[in-house]
Scaffold this active site. Structure first.
Site, PDB file in Angstrom:
ATOM      1  N   LYS A   1      -2.585   6.983   1.158  1.00 31.92           N
ATOM      2  CA  LYS A   1      -2.275   7.213   2.579  1.00 31.92           C
ATOM      3  C   LYS A   1      -1.123   8.219   2.651  1.00 31.92           C
ATOM      4  O   LYS A   1       0.038   7.868   2.810  1.00 31.92           O
ATOM      5  CB  LYS A   1      -1.938   5.893   3.269  1.00 31.92           C
ATOM      6  CG  LYS A   1      -2.035   6.013   4.788  1.00 31.92           C
ATOM      7  CD  LYS A   1      -2.112   4.655   5.445  1.00 31.92           C
ATOM      8  CE  LYS A   1      -1.903   4.723   6.940  1.00 31.92           C
ATOM      9  NZ  LYS A   1      -2.848   5.532   7.672  1.00 31.92           N
TER      10      LYS A   1
ATOM     11  N   ARG B   1       0.843  -1.209   0.000  1.00 31.71           N
ATOM     12  CA  ARG B   1       0.000   0.000   0.000  1.00 31.71           C
ATOM     13  C   ARG B   1       0.874   1.254   0.000  1.00 31.71           C
ATOM     14  O   ARG B   1       0.548   2.240  -0.660  1.00 31.71           O
ATOM     15  CB  ARG B   1      -0.946  -0.022   1.208  1.00 31.71           C
ATOM     16  CG  ARG B   1      -1.967   1.104   1.168  1.00 31.71           C
ATOM     17  CD  ARG B   1      -3.045   0.943   2.213  1.00 31.71           C
ATOM     18  NE  ARG B   1      -2.524   1.119   3.557  1.00 31.71           N
ATOM     19  CZ  ARG B   1      -3.242   0.945   4.672  1.00 31.71           C
ATOM     20  NH1 ARG B   1      -4.507   0.594   4.596  1.00 31.71           N
ATOM     21  NH2 ARG B   1      -2.701   1.118   5.860  1.00 31.71           N
TER      22      ARG B   1
HETATM   23  N1  PXG Z   1      -8.967   4.955   7.292  1.00 34.30           N
HETATM   24  C1  PXG Z   1      -8.000   5.866   7.458  1.00 34.30           C
HETATM   25  C2  PXG Z   1      -8.204   7.252   6.970  1.00 34.30           C
HETATM   26  C3  PXG Z   1      -6.797   5.504   8.066  1.00 34.30           C
HETATM   27  O1  PXG Z   1      -5.825   6.397   8.233  1.00 34.30           O
HETATM   28  C4  PXG Z   1      -7.682   3.257   8.337  1.00 34.30           C
HETATM   29  C5  PXG Z   1      -8.831   3.683   7.711  1.00 34.30           C
HETATM   30  C6  PXG Z   1      -7.548   1.815   8.736  1.00 34.30           C
HETATM   31  O2  PXG Z   1      -6.615   1.161   7.911  1.00 34.30           O
HETATM   32  P1  PXG Z   1      -5.751  -0.085   8.415  1.00 34.30           P
HETATM   33  O3  PXG Z   1      -4.921  -0.439   7.252  1.00 34.30           O
HETATM   34  O4  PXG Z   1      -4.947   0.384   9.600  1.00 34.30           O
HETATM   35  O5  PXG Z   1      -6.724  -1.127   8.779  1.00 34.30           O
HETATM   36  C7  PXG Z   1      -6.619   4.170   8.515  1.00 34.30           C
HETATM   37  C8  PXG Z   1      -5.352   3.754   9.181  1.00 34.30           C
HETATM   38  C9  PXG Z   1      -1.979   6.694  13.422  1.00 34.30           C
HETATM   39  C10 PXG Z   1      -2.431   5.531  12.603  1.00 34.30           C
HETATM   40  O6  PXG Z   1      -0.974   6.595  14.110  1.00 34.30           O
HETATM   41  C11 PXG Z   1      -3.366   5.690  11.626  1.00 34.30           C
HETATM   42  C12 PXG Z   1      -3.789   4.598  10.892  1.00 34.30           C
HETATM   43  C13 PXG Z   1      -3.262   3.355  11.156  1.00 34.30           C
HETATM   44  C14 PXG Z   1      -2.291   3.223  12.133  1.00 34.30           C
HETATM   45  C15 PXG Z   1      -1.877   4.310  12.875  1.00 34.30           C
HETATM   46  O7  PXG Z   1      -2.631   7.740  13.396  1.00 34.30           O
HETATM   47  N2  PXG Z   1      -4.741   4.783   9.928  1.00 34.30           N
END
Ligand code: PXG
Length: 306
Positions: free
Chosen positions: A153, A54
């Site tokens: 991301k 990703r």
């Molecule tokens: N939507 C958004 C906008 C995200 O940023 C997710 C969904 C979930 O995705 P995953 O792949 O984690 O299932 C995310 C993930 C942080 C942090 O430190 C943010 C995320 C993941 C881990 C840490 O702010 N965002």
């Protein structure tokens, strides 16, 4: 005992207090870069290859060339964990555009800046019970897919930050964001699901979501458990009147939605479907086959010695 964790920064391992980048880095000046948040559980980095894929996809969308191959990036993450002797960790993988002129134009930037932060996490799994979050639907909308899409991301998280500020002001735990048309999109850092009459429903790509790795694994899990799961647009009404709702994301795994904008969801606690999926997911995260081992080489050596 080393006192400070080591951070991987552009090919070197440096103590945390010395891990610094230039104020001319476009990641800082313009949010021009991409990142991943990853977890390691009990010596295995959950879905590391998927996170790295990703990252490279996000980078490709912003025409940012990552100065190393994917396999090397996977190695760099596990190497950073080994240097810090971490089995349970929160990992932040970041690639920025690098240093350049004071111009939005990335043309002046040299090679991208790559860093990997690994922080210790106390537990090798999620807590026994999922979090129950009070939420609010924010006035801040998710950016449309033909705009600064959240499918990338990127280091631009202001859209999420604004939503979190609104949730803070409303004195709830977490925001729910709508897409530009008014359909439910996702939370600031988690995807959303709802359960209605036994069917599990989650917003599709067209609602401007990040393609969450937890979301993907939970969809697969639902199918394994013979639960019907559908990706389709969701209205706020459908969320308010759901039997259960939950978020998915790297940091919490699954989290139950107790309330949305003052309206209780189901019993306001953890519904049976959410509970089942949480328990299963909690078991899945530390399975070696679900991730990349941190200490593979050492383990093989140990086995040989015996
Ligand atoms: N939507 C958004 C906008 C995200 O940023 C997710 C969904 C979930 O995705 P995953 O792949 O984690 O299932 C995310 C993930 C942080 C942090 O430190 C943010 C995320 C993941 C881990 C840490 O702010 N965002």
């Amino acid at each position: 005992m080393q006192s400070e964790t080591l951070v991987y920064l552009n090919g070197e391992f440096v103590p945390k207090s010395e891990a610094k980048i230039s104020v001319f880095d476009h990641g800082l000046l313009y949010g021009d870069g991409v990142f991943e948040g990853i977890r390691a559980f009990g010596g295995s980095v959950f879905k590391l290859k998927e996170h790295v894929d990703r990252l490279y996809q996000s980078a490709a969308c912003i025409e940012l060339e990552i100065p190393m191959e994917r396999e090397r990036m996977v190695e760099t993450v596990t190497e950073t964990l080994r240097k810090n002797n971490l089995r349970d960790s929160y990992i932040r993988l970041v690639v920025t555009r690098g240093s350049g002129d004071m111009s939005v134009n990335p043309a002046s930037c040299g090679e991208g800046t790559v860093f990997v932060i690994t922080e210790p996490v106390a537990s090798s799994t999620f807590p026994k019970d999922p979090r129950i979050l009070k939420t609010v639907i924010t006035s801040v909308r998710r950016d449309p897919v033909d705009s600064t899409s959240h499918e990338i991301k990127s280091l631009n998280y202001l859209n999420s930050v604004l939503a979190v500020l609104e949730a803070n002001r409303a004195k709830v735990d977490y925001p729910v964001m709508l897409d530009h048309r008014g359909f439910v999109s996702e939370g600031s850092t988690m995807n959303i699901f709802l359960v209605k009459d036994g069917i599990i429903i989650t917003p599709p790509s067209s609602s401007g979501i990040l393609h969450g790795i937890t979301r993907e694994r939970v969809i697969e899990l639902c199918r394994d458990l013979k639960n019907q799961v559908v990706e389709r647009e969701v209205t706020p009404f459908e969320l308010y009147t759901a039997d259960e709702a939950f978020f998915t994301g790297t940091l919490l795994g699954l989290a139950a939605v107790g309330e949305v904008s003052g309206k209780r969801i189901g019993t306001g606690g953890v519904g049976p479907v959410t509970r089942r999926l949480y328990d299963e997911f909690r078991d899945i995260v530390s399975r070696p086959e679900e991730g990349t081992p941190i200490f593979r080489v050492e383990k093989i050596r140990q086995v040989r010695k015996r």
